[in-house]
Write an enzyme that holds these catalytic residues in place. Structure first.
Site, short mmCIF file in Angstrom:
data_model
loop_
_atom_site.label_atom_id
_atom_site.label_comp_id
_atom_site.label_asym_id
_atom_site.label_seq_id
_atom_site.Cartn_x
_atom_site.Cartn_y
_atom_site.Cartn_z
N ARG A 185 -0.94 -1.92 -9.83
CA ARG A 185 -1.34 -2.23 -8.44
C ARG A 185 -2.15 -3.52 -8.38
NH1 ARG A 185 -3.14 2.02 -3.87
NH2 ARG A 185 -3.75 0.55 -2.21
N ILE A 209 0.83 -1.21 0.00
CA ILE A 209 0.00 0.00 0.00
C ILE A 209 0.87 1.26 0.00
CG2 ILE A 209 -1.68 1.34 1.34
CD1 ILE A 209 -2.89 -1.31 2.26
N PHE A 231 2.48 1.90 -3.53
CA PHE A 231 1.61 2.39 -4.59
C PHE A 231 0.94 3.72 -4.27
CE2 PHE A 231 2.15 -1.89 -6.17
CZ PHE A 231 2.17 -1.69 -7.54
N GLU A 232 0.69 3.96 -3.01
CA GLU A 232 0.11 5.25 -2.66
C GLU A 232 1.16 6.35 -2.75
OE1 GLU A 232 -2.97 5.85 -2.27
OE2 GLU A 232 -3.73 3.81 -2.13
N GLY A 233 2.42 5.99 -2.40
CA GLY A 233 3.46 7.00 -2.36
C GLY A 233 3.25 7.96 -1.21
#
Length: 262
Positions: free
Chosen positions: A241, A111, A114-116
């Protein structure tokens, strides 16, 4: 909403096993007091239900009370003709029926990757104000965030952990005992719901198939790739993702996650 004197008297004089009719067509009775919980039964219009207790949950047309029926599931009070919008029986001792497993480190890392991390408020690809590791804010200034903005990475991780608890809980609640998942498969679903939202997950074909007892990895491999759109377009970031979530689910060696004892 405050009760009138007559409503209070009526509720106090009502028998313990009073039956109340369902007012809507095909009303769902769920495993918990909210629309993100799994459907356990469906009541037809006019069906009489007896209540064991009442509690607060997701607001339905302005009424946030949920009724726990003698069947052991929760129905929105909006659809039960009790004669008032207030309480007619005792409050339930707990609003949660299950304790959600904590996500493993592989899920947290996926998470976060991919969210950064962005320390200030920005607008994500689907038009939502966002901050930290993908925290969706309630307004453009992110006034719901309890940490100081710009965020430090430490506070960003705390906010991510806070956010993940909600999705761990909703995934646990929406799946029945027929869905047997290990922590990696569970983590793939937590990441997916974190990204797409609990409401979307609850009504998905993916969850319906898992609740029928279908093979978990087969379902995830076929259904997760469908969730790659934003504003009507395929987003490459979502494609990557979903592929990462599928890969995580297929990794062996993780402990059992679901179902849990409630």
């Amino acid at each position: 909403m405050k009760l009138t004197v007559l409503a209070v008297l009526a509720s106090s004089l009502a028998p313990a096993l009073a039956s109340y009719p369902i007012t809507g067509d095909n009303v769902n009775c769920r495993s918990g007091p909210g629309t993100s919980y799994a459907v356990k039964k469906v009541y037809a219009k006019g069906h009489g239900v007896t209540l064991s207790c009442q509690t607060t949950g997701t607001s339905v047309n302005g009424n946030s009370i949920w009724d726990k029926t003698s069947d052991g599931c929760y129905v929105a009070d909006y659809y039960v003709k009790t004669g008032t919008n207030g309480y007619v029986t005792k409050k339930c001792g707990s609003t949660s029926t299950c304790v959600a497993p904590k996500s493993n480190q592989a899920t947290v890392d996926l998470i976060a990757e991919f969210e950064g991390f962005v320390n200030h408020v920005y607008t994500d690809a689907t038009g939502h104000p966002t901050v930290g590791y993908g925290h969706l804010c309630s307004n453009s200034k992110c006034s719901d965030v309890k940490y100081k903005i710009p965020l430090t990475k430490t506070d960003g991780k705390k906010l991510l952990a806070d956010d993940m608890k909600r999705f761990e809980k909703c995934i646990t609640a929406m799946l029945t005992s027929k869905a047997v998942l290990n922590l990696n498969q569970y983590g793939a679903l937590v990441s997916w719901s974190f990204n797409m939202g609990c409401g979307a997950a609850q009504t998905s074909t993916l969850v319906k198939r898992l609740n029928k007892g279908e093979n978990v990895n087969t379902v995830l491999s076929q259904e997760l790739p469908k969730w790659v759109h934003g504003n009507g377009k395929v987003l490459p970031g979502l494609v990557r993702r979903r592929n990462a979530e599928i890969a995580l689910a297929k990794k062996s060696g993780s402990a059992k996650a679901l179902p849990v004892k409630c």
